[in-house]
Design a protein around this motif. Structure first.
Motif, PDB file in Angstrom:
ATOM      1  N   VAL A   1      -3.343 -10.157   8.682  1.00 46.10           N
ATOM      2  CA  VAL A   1      -2.440  -9.003   8.664  1.00 46.10           C
ATOM      3  C   VAL A   1      -1.674  -8.963   7.340  1.00 46.10           C
ATOM      4  O   VAL A   1      -1.533  -7.902   6.718  1.00 46.10           O
ATOM      5  CB  VAL A   1      -1.478  -9.051   9.869  1.00 46.10           C
ATOM      6  N   VAL A   2      -1.190 -10.107   6.907  1.00 40.58           N
ATOM      7  CA  VAL A   2      -0.458 -10.180   5.636  1.00 40.58           C
ATOM      8  C   VAL A   2      -1.392  -9.825   4.473  1.00 40.58           C
ATOM      9  O   VAL A   2      -1.001  -9.096   3.549  1.00 40.58           O
ATOM     10  CB  VAL A   2       0.169 -11.573   5.449  1.00 40.58           C
ATOM     11  N   LEU A   3      -2.623 -10.296   4.530  1.00 41.62           N
ATOM     12  CA  LEU A   3      -3.603  -9.979   3.494  1.00 41.62           C
ATOM     13  C   LEU A   3      -3.858  -8.474   3.435  1.00 41.62           C
ATOM     14  O   LEU A   3      -3.850  -7.870   2.356  1.00 41.62           O
ATOM     15  CB  LEU A   3      -4.912 -10.728   3.759  1.00 41.62           C
ATOM     16  N   LEU A   4      -4.074  -7.851   4.574  1.00 35.19           N
ATOM     17  CA  LEU A   4      -4.326  -6.407   4.602  1.00 35.19           C
ATOM     18  C   LEU A   4      -3.120  -5.616   4.118  1.00 35.19           C
ATOM     19  O   LEU A   4      -3.268  -4.619   3.404  1.00 35.19           O
ATOM     20  CB  LEU A   4      -4.723  -5.973   6.010  1.00 35.19           C
ATOM     21  N   ALA A   5      -1.928  -6.061   4.489  1.00 33.88           N
ATOM     22  CA  ALA A   5      -0.714  -5.378   4.021  1.00 33.88           C
ATOM     23  C   ALA A   5      -0.587  -5.498   2.505  1.00 33.88           C
ATOM     24  O   ALA A   5      -0.222  -4.530   1.819  1.00 33.88           O
ATOM     25  CB  ALA A   5       0.517  -5.964   4.712  1.00 33.88           C
ATOM     26  N   GLY A   6      -0.893  -6.667   1.965  1.00 37.29           N
ATOM     27  CA  GLY A   6      -0.822  -6.860   0.520  1.00 37.29           C
ATOM     28  C   GLY A   6      -1.838  -6.024  -0.228  1.00 37.29           C
ATOM     29  O   GLY A   6      -1.524  -5.417  -1.258  1.00 37.29           O
ATOM     30  N   VAL A   7      -3.064  -5.952   0.295  1.00 42.08           N
ATOM     31  CA  VAL A   7      -4.104  -5.153  -0.356  1.00 42.08           C
ATOM     32  C   VAL A   7      -3.757  -3.667  -0.289  1.00 42.08           C
ATOM     33  O   VAL A   7      -3.888  -2.936  -1.280  1.00 42.08           O
ATOM     34  CB  VAL A   7      -5.484  -5.448   0.277  1.00 42.08           C
ATOM     35  N   ALA A   8      -3.306  -3.206   0.879  1.00 41.95           N
ATOM     36  CA  ALA A   8      -2.925  -1.795   1.017  1.00 41.95           C
ATOM     37  C   ALA A   8      -1.758  -1.454   0.089  1.00 41.95           C
ATOM     38  O   ALA A   8      -1.763  -0.406  -0.569  1.00 41.95           O
ATOM     39  CB  ALA A   8      -2.561  -1.495   2.472  1.00 41.95           C
ATOM     40  N   GLY A   9      -0.771  -2.323   0.023  1.00 38.59           N
ATOM     41  CA  GLY A   9       0.359  -2.095  -0.869  1.00 38.59           C
ATOM     42  C   GLY A   9      -0.053  -2.103  -2.327  1.00 38.59           C
ATOM     43  O   GLY A   9       0.446  -1.305  -3.131  1.00 38.59           O
ATOM     44  N   PHE A  10      -0.988  -2.971  -2.679  1.00 40.45           N
ATOM     45  CA  PHE A  10      -1.471  -3.035  -4.058  1.00 40.45           C
ATOM     46  C   PHE A  10      -2.116  -1.713  -4.454  1.00 40.45           C
ATOM     47  O   PHE A  10      -1.831  -1.160  -5.515  1.00 40.45           O
ATOM     48  CB  PHE A  10      -2.473  -4.186  -4.209  1.00 40.45           C
ATOM     49  N   PHE A  11      -2.988  -1.193  -3.596  1.00 36.21           N
ATOM     50  CA  PHE A  11      -3.656   0.067  -3.924  1.00 36.21           C
ATOM     51  C   PHE A  11      -2.679   1.241  -3.916  1.00 36.21           C
ATOM     52  O   PHE A  11      -2.807   2.163  -4.722  1.00 36.21           O
ATOM     53  CB  PHE A  11      -4.824   0.326  -2.983  1.00 36.21           C
ATOM     54  N   TYR A  12      -1.685   1.208  -3.026  1.00 37.99           N
ATOM     55  CA  TYR A  12      -0.681   2.272  -3.002  1.00 37.99           C
ATOM     56  C   TYR A  12       0.138   2.257  -4.294  1.00 37.99           C
ATOM     57  O   TYR A  12       0.338   3.298  -4.923  1.00 37.99           O
ATOM     58  CB  TYR A  12       0.234   2.109  -1.791  1.00 37.99           C
ATOM     59  N   CYS A  13       0.599   1.077  -4.699  1.00 37.82           N
ATOM     60  CA  CYS A  13       1.379   0.970  -5.937  1.00 37.82           C
ATOM     61  C   CYS A  13       0.534   1.343  -7.152  1.00 37.82           C
ATOM     62  O   CYS A  13       1.031   1.981  -8.085  1.00 37.82           O
ATOM     63  CB  CYS A  13       1.927  -0.446  -6.100  1.00 37.82           C
ATOM     64  N   SER A  14      -0.738   0.981  -7.141  1.00 41.18           N
ATOM     65  CA  SER A  14      -1.611   1.333  -8.256  1.00 41.18           C
ATOM     66  C   SER A  14      -1.794   2.842  -8.363  1.00 41.18           C
ATOM     67  O   SER A  14      -1.785   3.403  -9.459  1.00 41.18           O
ATOM     68  CB  SER A  14      -2.980   0.672  -8.093  1.00 41.18           C
ATOM     69  N   SER A  15      -1.959   3.504  -7.219  1.00 44.26           N
ATOM     70  CA  SER A  15      -2.151   4.950  -7.265  1.00 44.26           C
ATOM     71  C   SER A  15      -0.882   5.665  -7.712  1.00 44.26           C
ATOM     72  O   SER A  15      -0.936   6.637  -8.460  1.00 44.26           O
ATOM     73  CB  SER A  15      -2.612   5.478  -5.910  1.00 44.26           C
ATOM     74  N   ARG A  16       0.269   5.185  -7.267  1.00 40.04           N
ATOM     75  CA  ARG A  16       1.532   5.794  -7.702  1.00 40.04           C
ATOM     76  C   ARG A  16       1.784   5.539  -9.184  1.00 40.04           C
ATOM     77  O   ARG A  16       2.271   6.405  -9.897  1.00 40.04           O
ATOM     78  CB  ARG A  16       2.698   5.256  -6.874  1.00 40.04           C
ATOM     79  N   ALA A  17       1.449   4.352  -9.673  1.00 39.96           N
ATOM     80  CA  ALA A  17       1.666   4.026 -11.082  1.00 39.96           C
ATOM     81  C   ALA A  17       0.727   4.822 -11.986  1.00 39.96           C
ATOM     82  O   ALA A  17       1.097   5.179 -13.105  1.00 39.96           O
ATOM     83  CB  ALA A  17       1.479   2.533 -11.321  1.00 39.96           C
ATOM     84  N   SER A  18      -0.468   5.125 -11.497  1.00 42.47           N
ATOM     85  CA  SER A  18      -1.422   5.868 -12.330  1.00 42.47           C
ATOM     86  C   SER A  18      -0.991   7.318 -12.539  1.00 42.47           C
ATOM     87  O   SER A  18      -1.474   7.976 -13.457  1.00 42.47           O
ATOM     88  CB  SER A  18      -2.815   5.810 -11.719  1.00 42.47           C
ATOM     89  N   GLU A  19      -0.097   7.825 -11.696  1.00 44.98           N
ATOM     90  CA  GLU A  19       0.407   9.191 -11.852  1.00 44.98           C
ATOM     91  C   GLU A  19       1.427   9.306 -12.981  1.00 44.98           C
ATOM     92  O   GLU A  19       1.728  10.412 -13.424  1.00 44.98           O
ATOM     93  CB  GLU A  19       1.052   9.670 -10.546  1.00 44.98           C
ATOM     94  N   LEU A  20       1.961   8.183 -13.436  1.00 48.30           N
ATOM     95  CA  LEU A  20       3.014   8.177 -14.446  1.00 48.30           C
ATOM     96  C   LEU A  20       2.450   7.803 -15.813  1.00 48.30           C
ATOM     97  O   LEU A  20       1.352   7.264 -15.924  1.00 48.30           O
ATOM     98  CB  LEU A  20       4.106   7.181 -14.036  1.00 48.30           C
ATOM     99  N   GLU A  21       3.234   8.074 -16.839  1.00 51.75           N
ATOM    100  CA  GLU A  21       2.817   7.728 -18.202  1.00 51.75           C
ATOM    101  C   GLU A  21       2.804   6.208 -18.368  1.00 51.75           C
ATOM    102  O   GLU A  21       3.659   5.510 -17.824  1.00 51.75           O
ATOM    103  CB  GLU A  21       3.786   8.320 -19.216  1.00 51.75           C
TER     104      GLU A  21
END
Length: 70
Positions: free
Chosen positions: A7-27
């Protein structure tokens, strides 16, 4: 421990991809910024979140590999 680790692994992976997608929207950050300077920008905060989620995912891997209690 194995189920909790997964569960912790899945939460970390999901959070990683969420943060990556949000960061890619910015300069992207300009070169030569210190860590404290980059944390003052929204992009730097999302990048820090991405690293934190990667650490959480690694913790999940370690917990999933631990042997069961009894």
């Amino acid at each position: 421990m194995r189920n909790f680790g997964l569960v912790v692994l899945l939460a970390g992976v999901a959070g990683f991809f969420y943060c990556s997608s949000r960061a890619s929207e910015l300069e992207p950050l300009r070169a030569g910024l210190s860590v404290s300077e980059s944390m003052e920008t929204e992009r730097g905060q999302w990048d820090a979140g991405r690293y934190a989620c990667a650490a959480v995912a690694f913790t999940g891997i370690v917990l999933a590999m631990l042997p069961r209690g009894r």
